[in-house]
Every structure is written in structure tokens, then in C-alpha cells.
Design a protein around this motif. Structure first.
Motif, PDB file in Angstrom:
ATOM      1  N   UNK A 110       0.824  -1.210   0.000  1.00 26.74           N
ATOM      2  CA  UNK A 110       0.000   0.000   0.000  1.00 26.74           C
ATOM      3  C   UNK A 110       0.858   1.260   0.000  1.00 26.74           C
ATOM      4  N   UNK A 111       0.384   2.282  -0.713  1.00 28.57           N
ATOM      5  CA  UNK A 111       0.949   3.623  -0.602  1.00 28.57           C
ATOM      6  C   UNK A 111       0.283   4.260   0.622  1.00 28.57           C
ATOM      7  N   UNK A 112       1.051   4.950   1.440  1.00 30.47           N
ATOM      8  CA  UNK A 112       0.511   5.619   2.625  1.00 30.47           C
ATOM      9  C   UNK A 112       0.799   7.108   2.482  1.00 30.47           C
ATOM     10  N   UNK A 113      -0.278   7.919   2.498  1.00 28.87           N
ATOM     11  CA  UNK A 113      -0.143   9.356   2.255  1.00 28.87           C
ATOM     12  C   UNK A 113      -1.086  10.150   3.156  1.00 28.87           C
ATOM     13  N   UNK A 114      -0.913  11.465   3.121  1.00 33.73           N
ATOM     14  CA  UNK A 114      -1.859  12.373   3.769  1.00 33.73           C
ATOM     15  C   UNK A 114      -2.974  12.694   2.768  1.00 33.73           C
ATOM     16  N   UNK A 115      -4.211  12.518   3.189  1.00 36.18           N
ATOM     17  CA  UNK A 115      -5.355  12.725   2.304  1.00 36.18           C
ATOM     18  C   UNK A 115      -5.429  14.156   1.775  1.00 36.18           C
ATOM     19  N   UNK A 116      -5.470  15.123   2.656  1.00 41.99           N
ATOM     20  CA  UNK A 116      -5.681  16.507   2.235  1.00 41.99           C
ATOM     21  C   UNK A 116      -4.467  17.068   1.493  1.00 41.99           C
ATOM     22  N   UNK A 117      -3.286  16.853   2.032  1.00 43.59           N
ATOM     23  CA  UNK A 117      -2.077  17.401   1.405  1.00 43.59           C
ATOM     24  C   UNK A 117      -1.944  16.927  -0.037  1.00 43.59           C
ATOM     25  N   UNK A 118      -2.295  15.684  -0.285  1.00 44.92           N
ATOM     26  CA  UNK A 118      -2.101  15.128  -1.614  1.00 44.92           C
ATOM     27  C   UNK A 118      -3.278  15.334  -2.560  1.00 44.92           C
ATOM     28  N   UNK A 119      -4.437  15.801  -2.043  1.00 45.85           N
ATOM     29  CA  UNK A 119      -5.606  15.941  -2.918  1.00 45.85           C
ATOM     30  C   UNK A 119      -6.312  17.292  -2.835  1.00 45.85           C
ATOM     31  N   UNK A 120      -6.047  18.085  -1.827  1.00 46.36           N
ATOM     32  CA  UNK A 120      -6.641  19.429  -1.730  1.00 46.36           C
ATOM     33  C   UNK A 120      -5.730  20.315  -0.882  1.00 46.36           C
ATOM     34  N   UNK A 121      -4.479  20.499  -1.304  1.00 48.51           N
ATOM     35  CA  UNK A 121      -3.511  21.225  -0.481  1.00 48.51           C
ATOM     36  C   UNK A 121      -3.884  22.680  -0.207  1.00 48.51           C
ATOM     37  N   UNK A 122      -4.753  23.244  -1.016  1.00 47.46           N
ATOM     38  CA  UNK A 122      -5.170  24.622  -0.757  1.00 47.46           C
ATOM     39  C   UNK A 122      -5.978  24.731   0.537  1.00 47.46           C
ATOM     40  N   UNK A 123      -6.439  23.599   1.062  1.00 47.66           N
ATOM     41  CA  UNK A 123      -7.168  23.567   2.337  1.00 47.66           C
ATOM     42  C   UNK A 123      -6.249  23.225   3.515  1.00 47.66           C
TER      43      UNK A 123
END
Length: 162
Positions: A110-123
Motif C-alpha cells: 500500500x501507498x501511505x499518504x496524507x489525504x488533504x495534502x495530496x488531494x486538496x492542499x489549498x485547504x
């Protein structure tokens, strides 16, 4: 022969506010585009505080106002098998990301990432925990998650060629 679905796991601390919100919002978006058979969605917590419990009532109320169902979800804790079952594990904040990376086996797929940083960083980089706040915190979380979910769906569609 059918291909395996792309599998996504949303993770917060207790799995009663942020990660089930992301689970429910993303599930609705996936269903709306007719891809429920191509994308598998779940949520979990890094801690076992609320295992077996439904999402926080305030999350459920906010979801209901937006036409999103989440009453069927139940909290569970992340386990080692998740690192092999899911393609993408998305943490809601840096603490939970660090917890996930600490428990991730070296050979995990699995890739493990931050949800917001990687998909809506303006938030921002993290989805804030609304648990100790008022209703406006839950509304804010839903707003952030909806934007990030739309972009996540675009990303996955690109990855799987759909």
C-alpha cells in the motif's frame, strides 16, 4: 477475467469522525459515477477507542443534511493486513500518518499518504479533528473532504484507466 478493484482506506485516530466522513463522502462520489464495483472503500482508526461504534452523531447529522449515508459504518482499528489489502491508505493528519508509517511492514504494497495534502492542499495539509468543537467544525471537515474526494476520484480514474 475481471480486474481487482482499486482499494482505498481512510484513517484517523478513533474512526468515528474524520475517516468515516471521508469513507461516506468518497463512497457517494464513487457510486454517483457508477464505479462502486471498481473501487473498494473502507475506514479505520490507528487506535481502538471506538471499535464497533457507529460514527459520531454530529458527523451523521452533517452527512444527512448533505444527502450522505454513514449510519451503516462501524469503527475498526487498522491491522497489518491492511497494508497488503489496500492500494492507498490515506491518513487524516500527520500523527496518524506517523503511526501508520511506524507500523507499516517493509514489504507492504500500500501507498501511505496524507489525504488533504495530496488531494486538496489549498485547504491545508491535515483534516482537523472536529470532535471537541461545535457543528461548524463538522461542516468544515465535510467541505474539505468533498473537495479532496473529487480529486482523489480523478486520480484513481487516471490510475485505473477509467
Amino acid at each position: 477475467m475481471s480486474k481487482s478493484p482499486f482499494r482505498v482506506l481512510f484513517v484517523c485516530m478513533g474512526n468515528i469522525c474524520r475517516s468515516p466522513t471521508a469513507h461516506a463522502v468518497f463512497r457517494k462520489k464513487v457510486e454517483e459515477v457508477g464505479m462502486a464495483d471498481r473501487i473498494e472503500i473502507d475506514s479505520a482508526g490507528t487506535h481502538a477507542y471506538h471499535v464497533g461504534e457507529p460514527p459520531d452523531k454530529r458527523s451523521q447529522q452533517t452527512a444527512a443534511k448533505r444527502g450522505i449515508r454513514m449510519h451503516d459504518l462501524r469503527a475498526r482499528q487498522v491491522d497489518l493486513g491492511d497494508f497488503y489489502h489496500y492500494d492507498l491508505i490515506l491518513a487524516m493528519d500527520e500523527d496518524n500518518l506517523a503511526n501508520l508509517l511506524a507500523m507499516q511492514p517493509d514489504d507492504a504494497t500500500a501507498e501511505v499518504k496524507l489525504f488533504l495534502r495530496d488531494h486538496a492542499p489549498e485547504h491545508g495539509h491535515v483534516v482537523p479533528d472536529p470532535y471537541y468543537g461545535g457543528p461548524e467544525g463538522f461542516e468544515r471537515v465535510f467541505d474539505m473532504v468533498e473537495v479532496a474526494s473529487e480529486r482523489l476520484l480523478e486520480d484513481i480514474r487516471h490510475r485505473i484507466g477509467a
